[in-house]
Design a protein around this motif. Structure first.
Motif, PDB file in Angstrom:
ATOM      1  N   LEU A 109       0.832  -1.201   0.000  1.00  0.00           N
ATOM      2  CA  LEU A 109       0.000   0.000   0.000  1.00  0.00           C
ATOM      3  C   LEU A 109       0.872   1.259   0.000  1.00  0.00           C
ATOM      4  N   SER A 110       1.906   1.201   0.803  1.00  0.00           N
ATOM      5  CA  SER A 110       2.803   2.347   0.924  1.00  0.00           C
ATOM      6  C   SER A 110       3.445   2.686  -0.419  1.00  0.00           C
ATOM      7  N   LYS A 111       3.857   1.651  -1.128  1.00  0.00           N
ATOM      8  CA  LYS A 111       4.515   1.876  -2.424  1.00  0.00           C
ATOM      9  C   LYS A 111       3.524   2.427  -3.443  1.00  0.00           C
ATOM     10  N   LEU A 112       2.286   1.935  -3.350  1.00  0.00           N
ATOM     11  CA  LEU A 112       1.265   2.439  -4.272  1.00  0.00           C
ATOM     12  C   LEU A 112       1.040   3.942  -4.036  1.00  0.00           C
ATOM     13  N   TYR A 113       0.881   4.332  -2.785  1.00  0.00           N
ATOM     14  CA  TYR A 113       0.674   5.754  -2.485  1.00  0.00           C
ATOM     15  C   TYR A 113       1.908   6.566  -2.876  1.00  0.00           C
ATOM     16  N   ARG A 114       3.068   5.974  -2.662  1.00  0.00           N
ATOM     17  CA  ARG A 114       4.317   6.671  -2.982  1.00  0.00           C
ATOM     18  C   ARG A 114       4.441   6.860  -4.493  1.00  0.00           C
ATOM     19  N   ARG A 115       4.024   5.862  -5.222  1.00  0.00           N
ATOM     20  CA  ARG A 115       4.057   5.959  -6.693  1.00  0.00           C
ATOM     21  C   ARG A 115       3.153   7.109  -7.148  1.00  0.00           C
ATOM     22  N   MET A 116       1.995   7.207  -6.523  1.00  0.00           N
ATOM     23  CA  MET A 116       1.063   8.286  -6.858  1.00  0.00           C
ATOM     24  C   MET A 116       1.730   9.641  -6.584  1.00  0.00           C
ATOM     25  N   GLU A 117       2.413   9.705  -5.471  1.00  0.00           N
ATOM     26  CA  GLU A 117       3.018  10.959  -5.032  1.00  0.00           C
ATOM     27  C   GLU A 117       4.186  11.381  -5.934  1.00  0.00           C
ATOM     28  N   THR A 118       4.843  10.394  -6.534  1.00  0.00           N
ATOM     29  CA  THR A 118       6.084  10.702  -7.267  1.00  0.00           C
ATOM     30  C   THR A 118       5.989  10.408  -8.767  1.00  0.00           C
ATOM     31  N   CYS A 119       4.766  10.188  -9.261  1.00  0.00           N
ATOM     32  CA  CYS A 119       4.654   9.770 -10.667  1.00  0.00           C
ATOM     33  C   CYS A 119       4.824  10.929 -11.639  1.00  0.00           C
ATOM     34  N   GLY A 120       4.931  12.121 -11.118  1.00  0.00           N
ATOM     35  CA  GLY A 120       5.181  13.266 -11.994  1.00  0.00           C
ATOM     36  C   GLY A 120       3.945  14.092 -12.313  1.00  0.00           C
ATOM     37  N   LYS A 121       2.775  13.615 -11.925  1.00  0.00           N
ATOM     38  CA  LYS A 121       1.541  14.379 -12.144  1.00  0.00           C
ATOM     39  C   LYS A 121       0.981  14.800 -10.784  1.00  0.00           C
ATOM     40  N   PRO A 122       0.364  15.975 -10.734  1.00  0.00           N
ATOM     41  CA  PRO A 122      -0.206  16.384  -9.435  1.00  0.00           C
ATOM     42  C   PRO A 122      -1.505  15.640  -9.115  1.00  0.00           C
TER      43      PRO A 122
END
Ligand code: NAI
Length: 724
Positions: free
Chosen positions: A91-104
């Protein structure tokens, strides 16, 4: 993609992700939802036409949190710490991916966002919340023995600082939008119809948004780490306060402290790993199992009336009668009017009845002062309570609850007078604390509609109601009483008739054991402190004073009278009798008992206790005192199950925690036995019986259970599931 998220992209390139988990009244983090979210995030990241994404919910609340029904079984299924770590990391990685994927990403929080729901919002770059006091946010995991395992312990302190974030996580507090804004948890509070526009506007203007902790030179607000004086102070003071409050019975708050301390001196990704490590230890541990099972899964099931007899039409009380406007009657009137019922509050004279209504007036004034209620609403609620001395006013009541003096004859008299005026279909309930319901029902012309509805004091605060089934009580009376308890938003447990019912009987063992130890010469401070260290809210001697030693004396006298030759002298009998008859120290209400209550000062143990009961040369260990105090309550509960007073372990556990404050870390009196292991528990009880008296002797039934290596919850996981 499954169907938990609606994904739409508008012409401006802003994607809207509307979370709407099917077949659920609330959005929870199901595996399907997480799969859909992962897919949606990748779509947003990969599609050049998408400029940013807005996350909102298609339900009234935003997200209620994780699905605890899966987590509750982790311990019993033997989930490994490694597996628990991977759950959190996933779950943490999924949220982190959202946070750092380059889109707001922006969260448009349209309602309550708790636990994993708020953690999702914290991983968004911007948070807008609806201006509605009911839309609370929070990280309540600690209340079920867990910690926020999807970045909560890392992002919240990085967002608002250690000092502000720790209490929120350690207490699991819910925060209203205005407070969330003041704390900096959200960026904007707006009217419901502005919510999506506000989030969209921000997204349009912030194409390059980056989380603060991903910017170069980021510092935790207020500082962090072992070299920062403020942070050091927070942890030194915080740890001391925590140890005082929890007595190290609860691993979760300690793990939260550790996550925040260790995690905030590391880069966020490492911090998230620290969090997952602690989460894994908790979720696979027995305390979280106990707390999730009793306080969430099974309590929720009880609130939804799983034990309601089947095939009976749902009912609602419109008009409630209450006989006796004393302490209990006044409280029952308040909670019932609060739930919108018309209440008739009857006493022998008008002044007493009016005094009962004044109790509601006072509580409502307090609520208004705290901004929790408008004057109009308070006035309307008070208007629902009619005080009277006339039985004719009870006409048309769906339910009447009797809370007059604890006297069989008075109760019989008011039963007859009431039944003469209420409809044939009405239910008559007694709030008696000691008198068996079957006996009281003899005064009724309709014993099938006669039942016990036993409240706890103070009624407005205590969450449990014990429903007592007499020999002739009908299934309909049970169902309708449960409906009423649900109407006043309390948790019902249904038990069969017995002396002291379930809660008073088992709880009574606690002061009895404390007083017995005192009489044996155990240091009273040791008794009181050991009890609190085990997690009991109040020591057994203090609680005796609270309920009055006199009441215990009266109850014992009544039992002696009622049981005749079957009466067994309680181990505290002589000491209680001596305090009431010889020493005239009858309890707090009388200004003196085991404690002294000097005006304007804190109470303290009576200085002469050591003279009355000289200290034994050898004092027991803290552990031994705790065992005696806790085991005797669990053993009596097991007896209640054996006798059919309580039919389900689940009810016994909920009743013990919500009814008399048995320590939540145990999961309740029965979960404590299962946690220790029934064979070990039985062996210890045998030892205690040899050392201290036959009240500790386990019954052949319990011994057989131990020999067969059974547990009360059996296939624990299954039991928890079927109750849900
Ligand atoms: P209380 O003494 O504060 O109130 C009793 C009220 O009943 C008084 O206002 C009295 O005037 C009235 N009353 C007496 N005879 C009456 C009659 N014939 N008709 C109408 N009203 C009459 O007592 P409390 O503490 O409110 O207890 C009431 C009942 O609730 C008792 O049966 C008690 O065992 C039970 N109970 C008490 C609990 C407690 O913590 N105090 C907890 C649970 C149950």
């Amino acid at each position: 993609m499954s169907n938990t998220i609606r994904f739409e992209v508008a012409e401006d390139g802003i994607a809207t992700l509307t979370i709407d988990v099917p077949d659920r009244s609330m959005n929870v983090l199901t595996p399907e939802f997480l799969g859909d979210l992962a897919e949606a995030v990748e779509k947003v990241a990969a599609d050049d036409n998408i400029k940013g994404a807005l996350i909102t919910s298609g339900k009234k609340a935003f997200i209620a949190g994780a699905d605890l029904k899966d987590l509750v079984t982790a311990h019993d299924r033997g989930v490994s710490v490694e597996e628990g770590y991977q759950w959190s990391q996933h779950l943490s990685k999924l949220y982190r991916r959202m946070e750092t994927c380059g889109k707001p990403f922006a969260a448009a929080i349209n309602g309550t966002a708790l636990g994993g729901g708020l953690e999702l919002c914290l991983a968004c770059h911007y948070r807008v919340i609806v201006d509605d006091p009911k839309a609370v946010v929070g990280l309540p995991e600690v209340q079920v023995g867990l910690l926020p395992g999807a970045g909560g312990t890392q992002r919240l302190p990085r967002l608002i600082g250690l000092r502000e974030s720790l209490p929120l996580m350690l207490e699991g507090r819910h925060v209203r939008p205005d407070k969330a804004l003041a704390l900096g948890i959200v960026n904007e509070v707006v009217a419901a119809d502005q919510l999506l526009d506000a989030a969209r506007r921000w997204l349009q203007g912030s194409p390059d948004a980056v989380a603060p902790w991903d910017k170069k030179g980021f510092k935790v607000p207020g500082g962090a780490g072992a070299m920062n004086p403020k942070s050091v102070e927070t942890f030194i003071v915080g740890n001391a306060l925590l140890a005082g409050k929890t007595q190290h019975n609860y691993p979760a708050p300690e793990a939260i402290m550790a996550c925040v301390f260790e995690g905030t001196i590391l880069p966020i990704d490492k911090g998230l790993q620290v969090e997952s490590k602690y989460f894994a230890q908790l979720v696979t541990g027995v305390v979280a199992r106990n707390m999730m099972r009793s306080l969430f899964v099974n309590k929720t099931a009880a609130d939804k009336l799983v034990r309601r007899p089947k095939g009976i039409e749902p009912s609602k009380v419109s008009k409630l009668g209450i006989l006796g406007a004393g302490m209990m009657g006044a409280g029952i009137a308040y909670v019932s009017a609060r739930a919108g019922m018309q209440v008739v509050l009857l006493d022998t004279d008008q002044a007493s009845a009016d005094r009962g209504k004044d109790y509601s007036r006072k509580l409502l004034e307090k609520a208004q002062k705290r901004g929790r209620m408008t004057a109009d609403k308070a006035e309307a609620m008070l208007g629902l309570i009619k005080t009277t001395t006339e039985y004719a006013d009870l006409e048309g009541c769906d339910l009447v609850i009797e809370a007059v003096f604890e006297h069989r004859d008075i109760k019989a008299e008011v039963t007859a007078k009431t039944e003469a005026v209420i409809p044939e279909t009405a239910i008559f309930a007694s709030n008696t604390s000691t008198l068996p319901i079957t006996g009281l029902a003899e005064a009724s012309k309709r014993p099938q509609s006669f039942i016990g509805i036993h409240f706890f004091s103070p009624v407005d605060k205590m969450p449990l109601v014990e429903i007592i089934v007499g020999e002739k009580t009908s299934q309909e009376a049970i169902a309708r009483s449960m409906d009423y308890v649900q109407q006043i938003r309390k948790t019902p447990v249904v038990v069969n008739d017995s002396r002291g019912f379930y809660t008073s009987r088992c709880f009574g063992m606690y002061p009895n054991e404390g007083i017995t130890m005192l009489a044996e010469g155990v240091n009273p401070a040791l008794i009181e402190n050991a009890a609190k260290m085990a997690g009991m809210p109040v020591g057994p001697l203090a609680v005796s004073d609270e309920v009055t030693i006199e009441l215990q004396y009266k109850i014992m006298a009544q039992h002696k009278k009622d049981l005749g030759d079957d009466w067994v002298k309680p181990s505290s009998y002589d000491a209680v009798t001596r305090f009431v008859e010889d020493l005239d120290r009858k309890g707090k209400r009388y200004g003196k008992g085991f404690y002294d209550y000097p005006e304007g000062e804190k109470k303290h143990l009576w200085g002469e206790l050591g003279t009355i009961f000289p200290a034994a040369a050898e004092q027991p260990s803290v552990d031994e005192v705790q065992k005696r105090l806790l085991y005797i309550q669990s053993l009596e509960t097991a007896r209640c199950i054996e006798e059919g007073v309580v039919t389900e372990a689940v009810d016994a556990d909920i009743g013990s925690i919500l009814g008399w404050g048995f320590p939540p870390w145990t999961g309740g009196t029965i979960s404590l036995i299962d946690t220790i292991g029934i064979a070990r528990f039985v062996a210890e009880c045998e030892r205690l019986a040899d050392a201290y008296g036959e009240r500790f002797r386990p019954s052949p039934w319990l011994k057989a259970k131990a020999e067969n290596n059974e547990s009360f919850y059996g296939e624990t996981a299954e039991n928890a599931r079927s109750a849900a």
